[in-house]
Design a protein around this motif. Structure first.
Motif, PDB file in Angstrom:
ATOM      1  N   ALA A   1       9.678  55.547 -11.200  1.00  0.00           N
ATOM      2  CA  ALA A   1       9.771  54.616 -12.339  1.00  0.00           C
ATOM      3  C   ALA A   1       9.380  53.209 -11.892  1.00  0.00           C
ATOM      4  O   ALA A   1       8.749  52.466 -12.652  1.00  0.00           O
ATOM      5  CB  ALA A   1      11.173  54.635 -12.910  1.00  0.00           C
ATOM      6  N   SER A   2       9.735  52.853 -10.648  1.00  0.00           N
ATOM      7  CA  SER A   2       9.390  51.516 -10.151  1.00  0.00           C
ATOM      8  C   SER A   2       7.895  51.355  -9.998  1.00  0.00           C
ATOM      9  O   SER A   2       7.349  50.284 -10.287  1.00  0.00           O
ATOM     10  CB  SER A   2      10.061  51.250  -8.805  1.00  0.00           C
ATOM     11  N   ILE A   3       7.241  52.416  -9.529  1.00  0.00           N
ATOM     12  CA  ILE A   3       5.776  52.346  -9.409  1.00  0.00           C
ATOM     13  C   ILE A   3       5.185  52.023 -10.777  1.00  0.00           C
ATOM     14  O   ILE A   3       4.343  51.143 -10.922  1.00  0.00           O
ATOM     15  CB  ILE A   3       5.202  53.690  -8.887  1.00  0.00           C
ATOM     16  N   VAL A   4       5.690  52.752 -11.790  1.00  0.00           N
ATOM     17  CA  VAL A   4       5.197  52.531 -13.162  1.00  0.00           C
ATOM     18  C   VAL A   4       5.495  51.105 -13.600  1.00  0.00           C
ATOM     19  O   VAL A   4       4.614  50.381 -14.077  1.00  0.00           O
ATOM     20  CB  VAL A   4       5.842  53.541 -14.142  1.00  0.00           C
ATOM     21  N   PHE A   5       6.736  50.692 -13.401  1.00  0.00           N
ATOM     22  CA  PHE A   5       7.180  49.379 -13.874  1.00  0.00           C
ATOM     23  C   PHE A   5       6.386  48.256 -13.205  1.00  0.00           C
ATOM     24  O   PHE A   5       5.842  47.366 -13.879  1.00  0.00           O
ATOM     25  CB  PHE A   5       8.680  49.223 -13.581  1.00  0.00           C
ATOM     26  N   ILE A   6       6.302  48.326 -11.869  1.00  0.00           N
ATOM     27  CA  ILE A   6       5.596  47.264 -11.139  1.00  0.00           C
ATOM     28  C   ILE A   6       4.108  47.278 -11.511  1.00  0.00           C
ATOM     29  O   ILE A   6       3.514  46.236 -11.788  1.00  0.00           O
ATOM     30  CB  ILE A   6       5.803  47.430  -9.612  1.00  0.00           C
ATOM     31  N   GLY A   7       3.558  48.471 -11.562  1.00  0.00           N
ATOM     32  CA  GLY A   7       2.143  48.597 -11.910  1.00  0.00           C
ATOM     33  C   GLY A   7       1.849  48.020 -13.277  1.00  0.00           C
ATOM     34  O   GLY A   7       0.899  47.242 -13.458  1.00  0.00           O
ATOM     35  N   VAL A   8       2.698  48.360 -14.243  1.00  0.00           N
ATOM     36  CA  VAL A   8       2.479  47.910 -15.622  1.00  0.00           C
ATOM     37  C   VAL A   8       2.656  46.395 -15.712  1.00  0.00           C
ATOM     38  O   VAL A   8       1.895  45.705 -16.402  1.00  0.00           O
ATOM     39  CB  VAL A   8       3.445  48.655 -16.566  1.00  0.00           C
TER      40      VAL A   8
END
Lengths: 247, 163
Positions: free
Chosen positions: A126-133
């Motif tokens: 989820a962090s990958i998604v959050f940071i990426g977004v």
């Protein structure tokens, strides 16, 4: 199967057991049962998607059709939520979906470990998604990305209340995304284990009842395994869409 | 709760990073382009087949048009031929009819002539018979022997009275 007389916690199945101890410096990066489940997941996905499309036949075989259906399913999901901008993120969303889906499914095999039932794994994803977004949002809109927290058309005196709420809801995205998947997997597997315990501990014939329940629950769990992967993928798509289109 | 035990957090993150990165790169570079190529190839094939089908359909329509044109042409030609034949037959029939009529007329006139000739012949023989009968009758009644010329004269005079 639990040995008679031993006490087994339903949470015991989530215990991480190292298979081989590896340490780099002071960091323990042992290959564990969780890592093994990830390895199986990755092997299954890569082998399936490679072997089924190996012949590259124009008239697809049944297995090739499954690969193509998965491809189209995610491609459609991205186009519906993000539009043409989403094509760039297709490999990532597809990988995320397949990794979570097959991870959940591998967890449904008896005695297999479910790595998605660990908050650290789901939180990392989820962090990958959050940071990426978030990075994507800043790349697309620069400092204007902060207007994402400003809701137009609301009376001005509401803003001091609404902006913090928006910020908190944005920051809680990785938590909600990861906890949703983790909690579903944890609850489902715990429930199965509890009922499995009933089968053993109940008198001979009455044990059939929780066994029937387990069969039904397993079906439900497989559905949830798919559903959670889908939810993870669709929320990722929606977050990517937010990074392109502010309010 | 094993999930909250930080002992293997680093290990899980490390292996997650390793496997997820591998999967992402593998799918991105190998699997997904393959599937995309296959589907693109199929779409191209479908489009190609569709355009071929369209072309063939157009050709079929042209051929059908041609056939219909030829059929109507043939019908017209046949109608004309039938008309011509009817007219020529009618003409032939009328000429034959007129020639037959002429023939018939000739035959009728011939027959009439024959009839007249026969009648005359019959009339002649009747006169002879009359004279013979008269001679016989007279000889039976009166024992008179009359010459042919006297009998004929008498008959002629008698005949003139009747007429």
């Amino acid at each position: 199967m639990a040995a008679k007389g031993e006490k087994h916690s339903p949470l015991e199945q989530f215990e991480i057991v190292p298979i081989s101890n590896i340490e780099i410096g002071s960091y323990n990066i042992s290959f564990t049962n969780s890592s093994f489940a990830m390895l199986i997941t990755v092997l299954l996905i890569t082998m399936f998607l490679t072997l089924t499309v190996n012949t590259r036949s124009i008239i697809p075989s049944r297995l090739q059709l499954i690969s193509e259906l998965m491809y189209n399913f995610i491609a459609q999901l991205l186009t519906d939520t993000v539009g043409d901008n989403g094509k760039k993120y297709f490999p990532f969303v597809f990988t995320l979906f397949m990794f979570v889906l097959i991870g959940n499914m591998v967890g449904m095999i008896p005695y297999q470990f479910t790595f998605t039932s660990h908050i650290i794994v789901t939180f990392a994803l989820a962090s990958i998604v959050f940071i990426g977004v978030t990075i994507l949002g800043f790349i697309n809109h620069g400092i204007k990305f902060f207007t994402f927290f400003y809701i137009p058309g609301v009376p001005f005196y509401m803003h001091p209340l609404l902006i913090p709420i928006e910020v908190i809801s944005y920051l809680s995205r990785p938590i909600s995304l990861s906890v949703r998947l983790f909690a579903n997997m944890l609850a489902g597997h715990t429930l199965l284990k509890v009922f499995a315990g009933f089968v053993v501990s109940m008198p001979f014939f009455t044990g059939v009842l929780p066994l029937t329940f387990i069969v039904a629950l397993t079906g439900l769990e497989i559905l949830i395994a798919f559903l959670q992967a889908y939810v993870f993928a669709i929320l990722t798509c929606l977050y990517i869409n937010d990074a392109y289109h502010l309010h | 709760m094993p999930q909250l035990n930080p002992e293997f957090f680093i290990s899980q993150l490390f292996w997650l990073f390793v496997f997820f990165s591998f999967l992402l790169i593998f799918l991105w570079r190998v699997s997904l382009p393959r599937i995309a190529t296959v589907m693109e190839k199929r779409q191209n094939k479908i489009n190609e087949n569709l355009s071929t089908a369209k072309e063939l359909q157009e050709q079929a329509l042209k051929i059908e048009k041609n056939i219909n044109f030829q059929i109507s042409n043939a019908k017209e030609e046949t109608d004309e031929e039938i008309k011509k034949t009817i007219i020529s037959l009618q003409e032939e029939a009328s000429t034959k009819l007129s020639s037959l009529e002429k023939e018939l007329e000739v035959k009728i006139s011939n027959s009439e002539k024959e009839i007249i000739k026969n009648r005359d012949l019959q009339m002649k023989t009747i006169n002879e018979e009359i004279s013979n009968i008269t001679k016989i009758t007279v000889s039976k009644i009166s024992d008179l022997k009359l010459s042919d010329s006297v009998v004929n004269q008498a008959i002629q005079s008698f005949k003139g009275k009747i007429n």
